[in-house]
Design a protein around this motif. Structure first.
Motif, short mmCIF file in Angstrom:
data_model
loop_
_atom_site.label_atom_id
_atom_site.label_comp_id
_atom_site.label_asym_id
_atom_site.label_seq_id
_atom_site.Cartn_x
_atom_site.Cartn_y
_atom_site.Cartn_z
N GLN A 88 0.83 -1.20 0.00
CA GLN A 88 0.00 0.00 0.00
C GLN A 88 0.87 1.26 0.00
OE1 GLN A 88 -3.27 0.07 -0.56
NE2 GLN A 88 -3.05 2.29 -0.67
N LEU A 89 1.93 1.26 0.80
CA LEU A 89 2.84 2.40 0.84
C LEU A 89 3.48 2.63 -0.53
CD1 LEU A 89 4.41 4.53 2.53
CD2 LEU A 89 6.13 2.76 2.93
N LEU A 90 3.88 1.56 -1.17
CA LEU A 90 4.48 1.68 -2.50
C LEU A 90 3.46 2.19 -3.52
CD1 LEU A 90 6.64 -1.56 -2.46
CD2 LEU A 90 7.47 0.80 -2.32
N ILE A 91 2.24 1.71 -3.45
CA ILE A 91 1.18 2.19 -4.36
C ILE A 91 0.95 3.68 -4.15
CG2 ILE A 91 -1.30 2.05 -4.85
CD1 ILE A 91 -1.02 -1.01 -4.29
N GLU A 92 0.97 4.12 -2.91
CA GLU A 92 0.74 5.54 -2.61
C GLU A 92 1.86 6.43 -3.14
OE1 GLU A 92 0.23 5.60 1.63
OE2 GLU A 92 -1.72 4.58 1.51
N ASN A 93 3.01 5.85 -3.47
CA ASN A 93 4.14 6.64 -3.95
C ASN A 93 4.33 6.59 -5.46
OD1 ASN A 93 5.74 7.97 -1.67
ND2 ASN A 93 5.17 5.99 -0.84
N MET A 104 6.56 2.08 -7.72
CA MET A 104 6.67 1.02 -8.72
C MET A 104 8.14 0.63 -8.89
SD MET A 104 4.98 -0.96 -10.75
CE MET A 104 6.11 -2.33 -10.83
N PHE A 105 9.01 1.62 -8.97
CA PHE A 105 10.44 1.36 -9.11
C PHE A 105 10.96 0.53 -7.93
CE2 PHE A 105 14.81 2.50 -8.03
CZ PHE A 105 15.47 2.15 -9.19
N GLU A 127 3.84 -7.11 -9.22
CA GLU A 127 2.60 -7.11 -10.00
C GLU A 127 1.44 -6.52 -9.20
OE1 GLU A 127 5.30 -10.21 -11.61
OE2 GLU A 127 4.58 -9.76 -9.60
N VAL A 128 1.39 -6.80 -7.91
CA VAL A 128 0.33 -6.26 -7.06
C VAL A 128 0.39 -4.74 -7.04
CG1 VAL A 128 -0.52 -6.14 -4.67
CG2 VAL A 128 0.22 -8.34 -5.63
N VAL A 129 1.60 -4.21 -6.93
CA VAL A 129 1.78 -2.76 -6.91
C VAL A 129 1.42 -2.17 -8.27
CG1 VAL A 129 3.49 -0.90 -6.63
CG2 VAL A 129 3.52 -2.88 -5.08
N VAL A 140 -0.67 -3.34 -10.58
CA VAL A 140 -2.13 -3.37 -10.77
C VAL A 140 -2.80 -2.30 -9.89
CG1 VAL A 140 -4.21 -4.76 -10.41
CG2 VAL A 140 -2.24 -5.75 -11.58
N GLY A 141 -2.31 -2.14 -8.66
CA GLY A 141 -2.85 -1.09 -7.79
C GLY A 141 -2.67 0.28 -8.40
N LEU A 142 -1.51 0.53 -8.97
CA LEU A 142 -1.24 1.83 -9.60
C LEU A 142 -2.05 2.02 -10.88
CD1 LEU A 142 2.58 2.00 -8.90
CD2 LEU A 142 0.86 3.62 -8.08
N LEU A 143 -2.21 0.95 -11.66
CA LEU A 143 -3.05 1.05 -12.86
C LEU A 143 -4.49 1.35 -12.47
CD1 LEU A 143 -1.61 -1.95 -14.91
CD2 LEU A 143 -1.51 0.48 -15.57
N THR A 144 -4.96 0.70 -11.42
CA THR A 144 -6.32 0.92 -10.93
C THR A 144 -6.50 2.36 -10.45
OG1 THR A 144 -6.49 -1.40 -10.30
CG2 THR A 144 -8.06 0.10 -9.27
#
Length: 150
Positions: free
Chosen positions: A7-12, A17-18, A33-35, A37-41
């Motif tokens: 979640q922290l990575l998605i928020e950034n 993603m990097f 992949e989870v990050v 997809v979260g960012l794409l969403t």
């Protein structure tokens, strides 16, 4: 704890993603992949995710290559938790295919073993980086295409 890190990575955004891709590209058990997809969403542009994800994942694989290039099997086992049997399997593949084995570096778990073995056997770094990058780019491109197709 893993979910809160994701979640922290998605928020950034792209930086997240990097970092996720770097962790996943290294020997650490992490799923970028989870990050992604979260960012794409969340609406993050796919092109940036593809670039930053590929770059982070390749650098993670090069981290493995670096550990392998130290040439100490006991260090490899200690730091990467790659068993002697898996390292031998990876070395056989790399001896057979050379830097072309980098095309398989995207495969979870096996990819880490391959990149450590590539470093251990000191495959040509330039060709190795190129092949690793092609495989990792293709994996993320397929993931993005699959997401967009939903």
């Amino acid at each position: 704890m893993l979910e809160s890190l994701q979640q922290l990575l998605i928020e950034n955004g792209a930086l997240g993603m990097f970092l996720a891709a770097f962790l996943a590209g290294s020997f650490l058990p992490f799923s970028s992949e989870v990050v992604m997809v979260g960012l794409l969403t969340a609406g993050t542009p796919a092109t940036g995710l593809l670039i930053w994800g590929t770059l982070g994942n390749v650098l993670g694989a090069l981290f493995n290559y670096g550990i392998g290039s130290l040439g100490k099997e006991e260090w490899i086992q200690q730091w990467t938790k790659v068993s002697p049997e898996k390292l031998e399997r990876g070395k056989r593949k790399v001896r057979k295919y050379g830097s072309w084995a980098g095309l398989l570096a995207w495969i979870p778990l096996l990819g880490s073993v391959i990149t450590v073995a590539m470093g251990y056997l000191r495959t040509n770094l330039l060709y190795s980086v190129f092949n690793i990058a092609v495989g990792k780019f293709a994996r993320y491109a397929i993931l993005i295409s699959a997401y967009k197709a939903l």
